[in-house]
Design a protein around this motif. Structure first.
Motif, PDB file in Angstrom:
ATOM      1  N   PRO A   1      14.569  -5.869  17.734  1.00 62.02           N
ATOM      2  CA  PRO A   1      15.218  -6.785  16.777  1.00 62.02           C
ATOM      3  C   PRO A   1      16.446  -6.132  16.141  1.00 62.02           C
TER       4      PRO A   1
ATOM      5  N   ARG B   1      16.207 -10.822  15.903  1.00 60.03           N
ATOM      6  CA  ARG B   1      15.123 -10.898  14.918  1.00 60.03           C
ATOM      7  C   ARG B   1      14.476 -12.280  14.959  1.00 60.03           C
ATOM      8  N   GLN B   2      15.275 -13.313  15.166  1.00 60.24           N
ATOM      9  CA  GLN B   2      14.709 -14.658  15.302  1.00 60.24           C
ATOM     10  C   GLN B   2      13.824 -14.729  16.542  1.00 60.24           C
TER      11      GLN B   2
ATOM     12  N   TRP C   1      12.247 -12.321  17.891  1.00 60.32           N
ATOM     13  CA  TRP C   1      11.038 -11.552  17.614  1.00 60.32           C
ATOM     14  C   TRP C   1      10.048 -12.354  16.788  1.00 60.32           C
ATOM     15  N   LYS C   2      10.527 -13.137  15.854  1.00 64.61           N
ATOM     16  CA  LYS C   2       9.623 -13.982  15.074  1.00 64.61           C
ATOM     17  C   LYS C   2       8.890 -14.971  15.975  1.00 64.61           C
TER      18      LYS C   2
ATOM     19  N   GLN D   1       6.196 -13.099  17.811  1.00 68.95           N
ATOM     20  CA  GLN D   1       5.065 -12.831  16.934  1.00 68.95           C
ATOM     21  C   GLN D   1       4.205 -14.068  16.731  1.00 68.95           C
TER      22      GLN D   1
ATOM     23  N   GLY E   1       9.521  -2.146  17.754  1.00 67.83           N
ATOM     24  CA  GLY E   1      10.114  -3.399  17.306  1.00 67.83           C
ATOM     25  C   GLY E   1       9.353  -3.998  16.140  1.00 67.83           C
ATOM     26  N   ASN E   2       8.030  -3.911  16.193  1.00 67.87           N
ATOM     27  CA  ASN E   2       7.229  -4.411  15.074  1.00 67.87           C
ATOM     28  C   ASN E   2       7.525  -3.644  13.792  1.00 67.87           C
TER      29      ASN E   2
ATOM     30  N   MET F   1      10.746  -4.870  12.438  1.00 66.94           N
ATOM     31  CA  MET F   1      10.574  -6.166  11.795  1.00 66.94           C
ATOM     32  C   MET F   1       9.957  -6.010  10.403  1.00 66.94           C
TER      33      MET F   1
ATOM     34  N   GLU G   1      10.573  -3.599   8.525  1.00 66.36           N
ATOM     35  CA  GLU G   1      11.530  -2.797   7.755  1.00 66.36           C
ATOM     36  C   GLU G   1      10.892  -1.496   7.263  1.00 66.36           C
TER      37      GLU G   1
ATOM     38  N   GLN H   1      17.140   1.296  13.825  1.00 65.42           N
ATOM     39  CA  GLN H   1      17.501   0.953  15.197  1.00 65.42           C
ATOM     40  C   GLN H   1      17.800   2.189  16.036  1.00 65.42           C
TER      41      GLN H   1
END
Length: 223
Positions: free
Chosen positions: A94, A100-101, A103-104, A107, A167-168, A171, A173, A179
């Motif tokens: 992400p 990031r979208q 990835w959502k 999930q 990546g999780n 997400m 943070e 990154q």
């Protein structure tokens, strides 16, 4: 614009809207009305293209998946395999707002796949395609002599597993992971098998048409 072209454009708009709404509020809170409003179409027109919320979710996932590799240059044989592989790694993390979208959405699919067989089949199929995408680049690098001979399947599995785990954390943070750290961790892990320097290449995404992994086949609407 022909009738078929208008229908395709409408379908694309609906899928894009569905991806945005699902990523924003979660699938369990999504209604067909909300997606129709976001897409700027009538609810009747939405139902013409997607008769159930579950089928819309499944096709939104494949739509999102199909866009994942459009900036990697996977079909550009002039690019070093390491550069393409680095871009693939970047695209599976992400690393910007659009990813990031995506990835959502993934999930949301993971959660549904724990309890729903059709969602599970879709997730496994998409993972198979991601694995083949990575493996194809590794095989090209081996054939050109850029990478040493290695267990291609094992490298592909390692890349996907590391991208998922790191990546999780991105997400979430997690302050311990950014990154650059995620990318360098993945690269250091796969570099010995590929026989390359363990430093993540300096790459920038470039838009190249028709380079995404093959879109998953249509799935049952009973998601």
């Amino acid at each position: 614009m022909t009738k078929a072209e208008r229908a395709l454009e409408t379908r694309e708009r609906i899928l894009t809207a569905a991806c945005e709404v699902i990523a924003d509020i979660g699938f369990e809170h999504v209604s067909m009305r909300k997606v129709a409003e976001h897409a700027g179409v009538s609810k009747a027109l939405l139902h013409y293209h997607f008769d159930t919320r579950e089928k819309l979710f499944a096709e939104a996932m494949t739509h999102s998946f199909a866009k994942t590799g459009t900036d990697t240059g996977s079909e550009d044989d002039s690019l070093p395999a390491a550069v393409v592989l680095a871009r693939i790694v970047r695209s599976m993390l992400p690393t910007d707002a659009e990813l990031r979208q995506d990835w959502k959405l993934w999930q949301e699919l993971w959660v549904r796949a724990l309890r729903d067989a059709t969602a599970r089949d879709l997730a496994v199929d998409l993972y198979d395609q991601l694995h083949a995408w990575v493996a194809g680049v590794v095989e090209r690098g081996i054939a050109s002599g850029e990478f040493t001979d290695c267990d291609v399947a094992e490298v592909g599995t390692l890349v996907l597993a590391l991208c998922d785990g790191l990546g999780n954390r991105l997400m979430l943070e997690d302050p311990r992971i950014d990154q650059a750290t995620a990318q360098s961790t993945i690269w250091r892990a796969i570099a010995p098998a590929l026989g390359i320097a363990p430093v993540f290449p300096e790459v920038a995404p470039e838009v190249a048409p028709e380079v995404a992994p093959e879109v998953a086949p249509e799935v049952s609407p009973a998601l």
